[in-house]
Write an enzyme that holds these catalytic residues in place. Sequence first.
Site, PDB file in Angstrom:
ATOM      1  N   ARG A   1       1.697   4.569 -10.053  1.00 13.90           N
ATOM      2  CA  ARG A   1       3.126   4.768  -9.773  1.00 13.90           C
ATOM      3  C   ARG A   1       3.975   4.541 -11.017  1.00 13.90           C
ATOM      4  NH1 ARG A   1       0.344   3.686  -5.296  1.00 13.90           N
ATOM      5  NH2 ARG A   1       1.170   4.153  -3.214  1.00 13.90           N
TER       6      ARG A   1
ATOM      7  N   GLY B   1      -7.822  10.017  -5.322  1.00 14.51           N
ATOM      8  CA  GLY B   1      -6.979  10.516  -4.233  1.00 14.51           C
ATOM      9  C   GLY B   1      -5.525  10.119  -4.447  1.00 14.51           C
TER      10      GLY B   1
ATOM     11  N   SER C   1      -1.000   5.862   5.928  1.00 15.68           N
ATOM     12  CA  SER C   1      -1.374   6.297   4.579  1.00 15.68           C
ATOM     13  C   SER C   1      -0.224   6.145   3.602  1.00 15.68           C
ATOM     14  CB  SER C   1      -1.841   7.757   4.597  1.00 15.68           C
ATOM     15  OG  SER C   1      -1.982   8.212   3.252  1.00 15.68           O
TER      16      SER C   1
ATOM     17  N   GLN D   1      -0.466   6.928   0.554  1.00 16.78           N
ATOM     18  CA  GLN D   1      -0.479   8.102  -0.333  1.00 16.78           C
ATOM     19  C   GLN D   1       0.394   9.203   0.240  1.00 16.78           C
ATOM     20  OE1 GLN D   1      -4.641   9.018  -0.848  1.00 16.78           O
ATOM     21  NE2 GLN D   1      -5.007   7.220  -2.129  1.00 16.78           N
TER      22      GLN D   1
ATOM     23  N   ASP E   1      -8.980  -1.021   1.620  1.00 14.92           N
ATOM     24  CA  ASP E   1      -9.990  -0.811   0.578  1.00 14.92           C
ATOM     25  C   ASP E   1     -11.010  -1.953   0.513  1.00 14.92           C
ATOM     26  OD1 ASP E   1      -8.879   1.601  -0.161  1.00 14.92           O
ATOM     27  OD2 ASP E   1      -7.573   0.707  -1.671  1.00 14.92           O
TER      28      ASP E   1
ATOM     29  N   LYS F   1     -12.265   8.154   2.707  1.00 22.77           N
ATOM     30  CA  LYS F   1     -11.996   7.584   1.384  1.00 22.77           C
ATOM     31  C   LYS F   1     -12.878   8.291   0.347  1.00 22.77           C
ATOM     32  CE  LYS F   1      -8.881   4.748   2.759  1.00 22.77           C
ATOM     33  NZ  LYS F   1      -7.502   4.957   2.348  1.00 22.77           N
TER      34      LYS F   1
END
Length: 450
Positions: A33, A101, A174, A176, A327, A354
Site C-alpha cells: 500500500r 494477489g 476480503s 484486497q 493467513d 489463497k
Amino acid sequence: MSSHSSPIPMTSSACGPLSGRADVPGDKSISHRALILGAMCVGETTISGLLEGQDVLDTARAMRAFGAEVSDLGGGRWSVHGVGVGGFAEPENVIDCGNSGTGVRLIMGAMASSPITATFTGDASLNGRPMARVTGPLALFGAQAVGRAGGRLPMTIVGAREPVPVRYVVPMPSAQVKSAVLLAGLNAPGKTVVIEAEATRDHTERMLAGFGAEISVEETEEGRVITLTGQPELRAQHIDVPRDPSSAAFPVCAALIVPGSDVLVPGIGLNPTRAGLFTTLREMGADLTYENERLEGGEPVADLRARFSPEMRGIEVPPERAASMIDEYPVLSIVAAFAQGTTMMRGVKELRVKESDRIDAMATGLRANGVSVEEGPDWWSVAGLGAGGVPGGGLCASHLDHRIAMSFLILGMAAQQPVRVDDGGPIATSFPIFEPLMAELGAQVSREVS
Ligand code: S3P
C-alpha cells in the site's frame, strides 16, 4: 516469484531450544500500500522498513511501469515520486505481479478509473486465482476486463474514461477487494462507498487518511461502511512500516512447540484486524506475552515473547475471528498438532483461494507426517498429539505457497523425524530472511543439494 525458477527442496530437523531475538521484516500488506499510494500522489513519499520480499519488489516494478519513480535508498529505506491521482501512464509492457494477489488486485483497482489499458500476469499460482471478485466491482466504475476462463490472469483491464463513483457491498471477507474498490474510487468524482459485513485488515483506510484523503468509517447494522471522496490531492508522506505479524507467527509458533525455547520478536504490528492468531494461541494456553506495548505510526505495536508451551489445548477458533488471522491458519494447524485435543477451524472458505488451497495443502502434508485432519468446504480440524507427539518424516508439497513451505519447516523443528518440503523458493515472496533468522535462533533448516 518467477514461474521459471527451479524448486529448492528443504529439510527441517528437530533442534535444541530456540532462543534469542527475531527481527522479522516489514509488513507485506502495508508495504504494497505504501508503494501504491506513494505512486498516486505528487511529491516524494519516503518509506522505511519496507519488506524487500519478491511480492513487494514486483509491486515496486509495477509502479515504475505506471510512471512513478521508485528508488531503493538502501537499508529498507525507499523513495517514491508519485504521479498524482489519475496520473498513471499506460505501461509499455505486461505487468508481472509474480505470486502476489495483493499486488495485482490493488494495482488493478488503482488503474481502473484512469483512461489507460494494462495487461497483468503472474506465476502459476497467481494465474490460477479468481480475479472476478475484483473486476466485477471495477466494471461498476466503467472499467472493462478481458481475461482467461473463470476470470483468471493473464488479463487486460481497460480503465474507465469517465469513471463514476460506486456503492459496493463486498460479498466475501476480503481486504484486497475492499482496497481495490477504494483505490479505484480515488479517481472517480464524488463519494465511493464500500460496505463490508465483517471487518478485514484496515491498512488502506488508515493510510488513505494519512495521505490526506477524505474517508470515514461507520459501524452500522449492515457492517463497516467506508465512504471515500474521490479526486483528492494526496499529500506525500513518510511511512514507517511496522514488522509483519504474519511473519512473526513463524518464530512465535516454533518457540511454542520446540522444548525449552524462549524467543523475543520485537516491534510487531498488533492492529486488531491482524492479531487474531496471538489471541487464539493464548486461548490454547500458549506462554505468549506482549511486552512494551506502544503506538508507532498510528498502529499498536508490542514485543512478543514466546516460550515453550507443553500444555496447550485444542480449541474451537471462533469463525468471526477468521478475517483477523486468515493467513495464519496454516501455522496454527502446526501448533494444533502439538496441542492436546482437537482444534476446530470454521468459516474459512477463503483459505481455498489463497496462493494455494491451504486447507488441502496443509491437510495432505500433516497427514503425511502422522497427524489426523478432517475437512469440509469451509472448515477443518486437526487432532493434536501433544508436545513431542508428532511423528514427522513426511514430504510436503508447498504448491508455490510461501506460508505452506514455512509452516511445514516449523513442523520439522519439533517433530520426531525430519520434515521435507519440495520447494522452499516461494518463502522469498514474504520472508526472504526466514532461513538465517531461524538458524540464528537455533533451528536446523537446510537446503538439499542435488
Ligand atoms: C491481504 C488480504 C488478505 C490476505 C493477503 C493480504 C491484503 O487477502 O490473505 O495475504 O494485504 O489486503 P484477501 O483480501 O483475499 O482476504
